[in-house]
Design a protein around this motif. Sequence first.
Motif, PDB file in Angstrom:
ATOM      1  N   THR A 260     -98.135  20.880 -19.783  1.00 22.20           N
ATOM      2  CA  THR A 260     -98.959  19.705 -19.473  1.00 22.20           C
ATOM      3  C   THR A 260     -99.478  19.064 -20.755  1.00 22.20           C
ATOM      4  N   LYS A 261     -99.932  19.881 -21.687  1.00 19.96           N
ATOM      5  CA  LYS A 261    -100.432  19.340 -22.957  1.00 19.96           C
ATOM      6  C   LYS A 261     -99.295  18.715 -23.762  1.00 19.96           C
ATOM      7  N   PHE A 262     -98.128  19.335 -23.732  1.00 18.13           N
ATOM      8  CA  PHE A 262     -96.955  18.776 -24.401  1.00 18.13           C
ATOM      9  C   PHE A 262     -96.636  17.373 -23.874  1.00 18.13           C
ATOM     10  N   LEU A 263     -96.647  17.215 -22.558  1.00 19.88           N
ATOM     11  CA  LEU A 263     -96.351  15.902 -21.981  1.00 19.88           C
ATOM     12  C   LEU A 263     -97.460  14.905 -22.262  1.00 19.88           C
ATOM     13  N   ASN A 264     -98.706  15.384 -22.325  1.00 21.18           N
ATOM     14  CA  ASN A 264     -99.800  14.491 -22.712  1.00 21.18           C
ATOM     15  C   ASN A 264     -99.639  14.019 -24.157  1.00 21.18           C
ATOM     16  N   LYS A 265     -99.287  14.936 -25.050  1.00 19.73           N
ATOM     17  CA  LYS A 265     -99.058  14.542 -26.443  1.00 19.73           C
ATOM     18  C   LYS A 265     -97.915  13.532 -26.524  1.00 19.73           C
ATOM     19  N   ALA A 266     -96.869  13.781 -25.714  1.00 18.98           N
ATOM     20  CA  ALA A 266     -95.748  12.843 -25.679  1.00 18.98           C
ATOM     21  C   ALA A 266     -96.217  11.462 -25.225  1.00 18.98           C
ATOM     22  N   ASN A 267     -97.098  11.441 -24.225  1.00 19.59           N
ATOM     23  CA  ASN A 267     -97.606  10.160 -23.741  1.00 19.59           C
ATOM     24  C   ASN A 267     -98.477   9.477 -24.794  1.00 19.59           C
ATOM     25  N   GLN A 268     -99.314  10.265 -25.485  1.00 17.47           N
ATOM     26  CA  GLN A 268    -100.135   9.684 -26.551  1.00 17.47           C
ATOM     27  C   GLN A 268     -99.268   9.051 -27.635  1.00 17.47           C
ATOM     28  N   LEU A 269     -98.060   9.592 -27.826  1.00 19.53           N
ATOM     29  CA  LEU A 269     -97.141   9.067 -28.835  1.00 19.53           C
ATOM     30  C   LEU A 269     -96.245   7.956 -28.287  1.00 19.53           C
ATOM     31  N   GLY A 270     -96.465   7.562 -27.021  1.00 22.67           N
ATOM     32  CA  GLY A 270     -95.669   6.485 -26.431  1.00 22.67           C
ATOM     33  C   GLY A 270     -94.290   6.917 -25.990  1.00 22.67           C
ATOM     34  N   LEU A 271     -94.118   8.209 -25.689  1.00 20.67           N
ATOM     35  CA  LEU A 271     -92.805   8.747 -25.362  1.00 20.67           C
ATOM     36  C   LEU A 271     -92.584   8.968 -23.873  1.00 20.67           C
ATOM     37  N   VAL A 272     -93.578   8.625 -23.047  1.00 20.26           N
ATOM     38  CA  VAL A 272     -93.468   8.825 -21.599  1.00 20.26           C
ATOM     39  C   VAL A 272     -93.441   7.467 -20.898  1.00 20.26           C
ATOM     40  N   ASP A 273     -92.467   7.274 -20.070  1.00 18.54           N
ATOM     41  CA  ASP A 273     -92.353   6.057 -19.267  1.00 18.54           C
ATOM     42  C   ASP A 273     -93.664   5.821 -18.516  1.00 18.54           C
ATOM     43  N   PRO A 274     -94.311   4.665 -18.700  1.00 19.72           N
ATOM     44  CA  PRO A 274     -95.594   4.430 -18.025  1.00 19.72           C
ATOM     45  C   PRO A 274     -95.495   4.376 -16.507  1.00 19.72           C
ATOM     46  N   ASP A 275     -94.274   4.250 -15.972  1.00 19.81           N
ATOM     47  CA  ASP A 275     -94.092   4.247 -14.517  1.00 19.81           C
ATOM     48  C   ASP A 275     -94.053   5.659 -13.937  1.00 19.81           C
ATOM     49  N   SER A 276     -94.100   6.676 -14.786  1.00 21.30           N
ATOM     50  CA  SER A 276     -93.818   8.050 -14.367  1.00 21.30           C
ATOM     51  C   SER A 276     -94.652   8.530 -13.187  1.00 21.30           C
ATOM     52  N   GLY A 277     -95.947   8.231 -13.172  1.00 20.86           N
ATOM     53  CA  GLY A 277     -96.810   8.760 -12.123  1.00 20.86           C
ATOM     54  C   GLY A 277     -96.659   8.090 -10.781  1.00 20.86           C
ATOM     55  N   THR A 278     -95.967   6.941 -10.754  1.00 21.50           N
ATOM     56  CA  THR A 278     -95.906   6.158  -9.512  1.00 21.50           C
ATOM     57  C   THR A 278     -94.495   5.862  -9.036  1.00 21.50           C
ATOM     58  N   SER A 501    -102.973  19.118  -3.780  1.00 28.58           N
ATOM     59  CA  SER A 501    -103.404  17.734  -3.963  1.00 28.58           C
ATOM     60  C   SER A 501    -104.292  17.593  -5.199  1.00 28.58           C
ATOM     61  N   THR A 502    -105.231  18.509  -5.358  1.00 30.75           N
ATOM     62  CA  THR A 502    -106.152  18.461  -6.497  1.00 30.75           C
ATOM     63  C   THR A 502    -105.411  18.708  -7.805  1.00 30.75           C
ATOM     64  N   LEU A 503    -104.545  19.724  -7.802  1.00 26.68           N
ATOM     65  CA  LEU A 503    -103.797  20.050  -9.010  1.00 26.68           C
ATOM     66  C   LEU A 503    -102.881  18.904  -9.430  1.00 26.68           C
ATOM     67  N   CYS A 504    -102.192  18.294  -8.472  1.00 24.60           N
ATOM     68  CA  CYS A 504    -101.301  17.180  -8.792  1.00 24.60           C
ATOM     69  C   CYS A 504    -102.080  15.998  -9.356  1.00 24.60           C
ATOM     70  N   GLU A 505    -103.185  15.655  -8.715  1.00 21.23           N
ATOM     71  CA  GLU A 505    -103.980  14.516  -9.177  1.00 21.23           C
ATOM     72  C   GLU A 505    -104.469  14.746 -10.605  1.00 21.23           C
ATOM     73  N   TYR A 506    -105.003  15.916 -10.865  1.00 25.68           N
ATOM     74  CA  TYR A 506    -105.510  16.204 -12.213  1.00 25.68           C
ATOM     75  C   TYR A 506    -104.379  16.271 -13.234  1.00 25.68           C
ATOM     76  N   THR A 507    -103.263  16.894 -12.871  1.00 21.61           N
ATOM     77  CA  THR A 507    -102.168  17.039 -13.825  1.00 21.61           C
ATOM     78  C   THR A 507    -101.611  15.685 -14.236  1.00 21.61           C
ATOM     79  N   TRP A 508    -101.413  14.804 -13.259  1.00 21.76           N
ATOM     80  CA  TRP A 508    -100.923  13.465 -13.601  1.00 21.76           C
ATOM     81  C   TRP A 508    -101.921  12.729 -14.490  1.00 21.76           C
ATOM     82  N   ASN A 509    -103.206  12.870 -14.195  1.00 29.41           N
ATOM     83  CA  ASN A 509    -104.211  12.221 -15.034  1.00 29.41           C
ATOM     84  C   ASN A 509    -104.263  12.838 -16.425  1.00 29.41           C
ATOM     85  N   LEU A 510    -104.126  14.141 -16.497  1.00 29.12           N
ATOM     86  CA  LEU A 510    -104.091  14.809 -17.798  1.00 29.12           C
ATOM     87  C   LEU A 510    -102.940  14.293 -18.657  1.00 29.12           C
ATOM     88  N   ILE A 511    -101.801  14.093 -18.035  1.00 28.89           N
ATOM     89  CA  ILE A 511    -100.630  13.612 -18.770  1.00 28.89           C
ATOM     90  C   ILE A 511    -100.761  12.135 -19.142  1.00 28.89           C
TER      91      ILE A 511
END
Length: 562
Positions: A260-278, A501-511
């Motif tokens: 999860t932290k790896f994917l968050n770091k990737a997102n901070q670096l602009g490496l994650v498609d912004p559409d990913s969560g939806t 439900s709680t874990l998914c919501e938090y994980t997506w927000n964390l990323i």
Amino acid sequence: MKRFLSVLLTLAMLLSLVSISAVAEESELLTIDFYDDAANYNGIQSGWFAKVVKDKFNIELNIIASQVVGNTIYATRSEEGNLGDVIIVDKSKFSEIVDAGLAKDISDKIVDCENIMKFKTQIDVYNKGLTGEEGKYYGIPCEMTDTSPSTLTDEVIYSSPMLRWDLYKEIGAPKLETLDDLLAALVKIHEVHPQNEDGDPAYPFSLWPDWDGNDNMVGPANVVQLTTWYGEKLKGSAMLKPDNTFSKLYERENAYYKITKFLNKANQLGLVDPDSGTQNWDNACAKMSSGRVDVFWYSWQVGFWNSVDRQKAGTAFRFVPVGDMNFYADADRYYGSDRMIGVGAGVEGEKYDRIMAFLDWYASPEGATIQHTGLKDFNYTVNEDGTFTVLNDNALMDNLTVPDEYGGGGYNDGYNAINQWIVSSICVNPLTGERYASKFWNSYKQQTMTEMKKEWSELFDAADDVDWMKKNGKLLASPSVDFTPIADNNDMIALRSQINSTLCEYTWNLIMTCATDEEFEAMWDEMIEQLNGFGYEELFEYDCGVWQPEVDAKIAAAAAAQ
């Protein structure tokens, strides 16, 4: 001799098809409600696979996909007493369905299903475990193999980091030791490949939420599957560690936190498609097949890109080792996958006969060839010795137009929406003497003995992915055992739903939303507090008890195989 046997088998197959076609001509069109937890499409099957099924059985398939319409459809249809005419669900659900009287005892018909009963050993083991009786049958395991419980046949594993070879070479083919090294490489790849050939934005990661909470695991599937890169496997809500002990998934020393932290770091670096969560599955697939994704992590994803031409051009995806990874991989699923096929309890008469005929054909060499290989003279040609050669290997990724004689439309649009098989693709096809999956064919290996493959082998001193993992002591192969987790009671169903439900919501927000490490750590602590407040610790203890028998069986199987 091999050619002669192939001809005999082909003639036998054709004679059986004449009989099936006669039945189809004499029967009225029958719509089969196919409740299917594995499906990514909801509605009437269309296109070329629909034509195959209609021509042979005068059947159309109405796919009821919980992944598309939502899991509440399971409760609704169960309460109505009719889940479907054919049912594909997880093993844990299937025992519940049998107990609730929603699945039919198929003992009277399955014994005459020659193709299905080639896997009698596996089917007997499962059903005896389900009912406690010999000769009583309710379910057919999905994706059984003809190998053994300790065999690891494939040259790749289910999840590993794969990069486009041309882009990896363009940035200097750096040696990767950690996830931070992988991120640094992806930053460079994103710089040289910010968009595809059509000018659409490309990202290393493009995720999707459709599969969240599936496959006996809570949380986003795109996160939990990557925990296997570090030898860990989520069982329900409990993280199984390499030493065969369980740990709470949110502990910071566990791979769930690491990924999860790896994917968050990737997102901070602009490496994650912004559409990913939806975005949905279809959107994600379209991006994979149009060159808008630079990292694949499921072995099947290469089917959306790795054509023979791209392998020859060196633009295909290949496994790139990361030094600190130690990969968890299941051995061949000899006893089948985590899903089961059953027949609805209310099915009777001619419908019952035709469903069982369809399922037996589905397990036949002809049916399995269509599922795993496709259409003769469109997806493959037959060689003089009876083996196959790939044709139009870009049919799925480019949604090639299928000739009208085969049903027309796009190949991907008409692909088998059932999305589960009785016969695994690693089984040997008796019509050819080679495995169903084309990557094992001698003709395909000759086609794809490319410069890229030679470069990969020279750089990593291995023949293939699994060979590298074994040579370097980086593979934790888990033997196949027959195990079905007990079904949740109503209280556990509600608790698991809330935790997921709680874990998914938090994980997506964390990323996707945490802009700093400090924000990430604060939200992680908040997630732990919320999960525990909703009863995670109770669910964790429960799941440890549920899955410990499987762990014990795997330990025993591994010891016996030594």
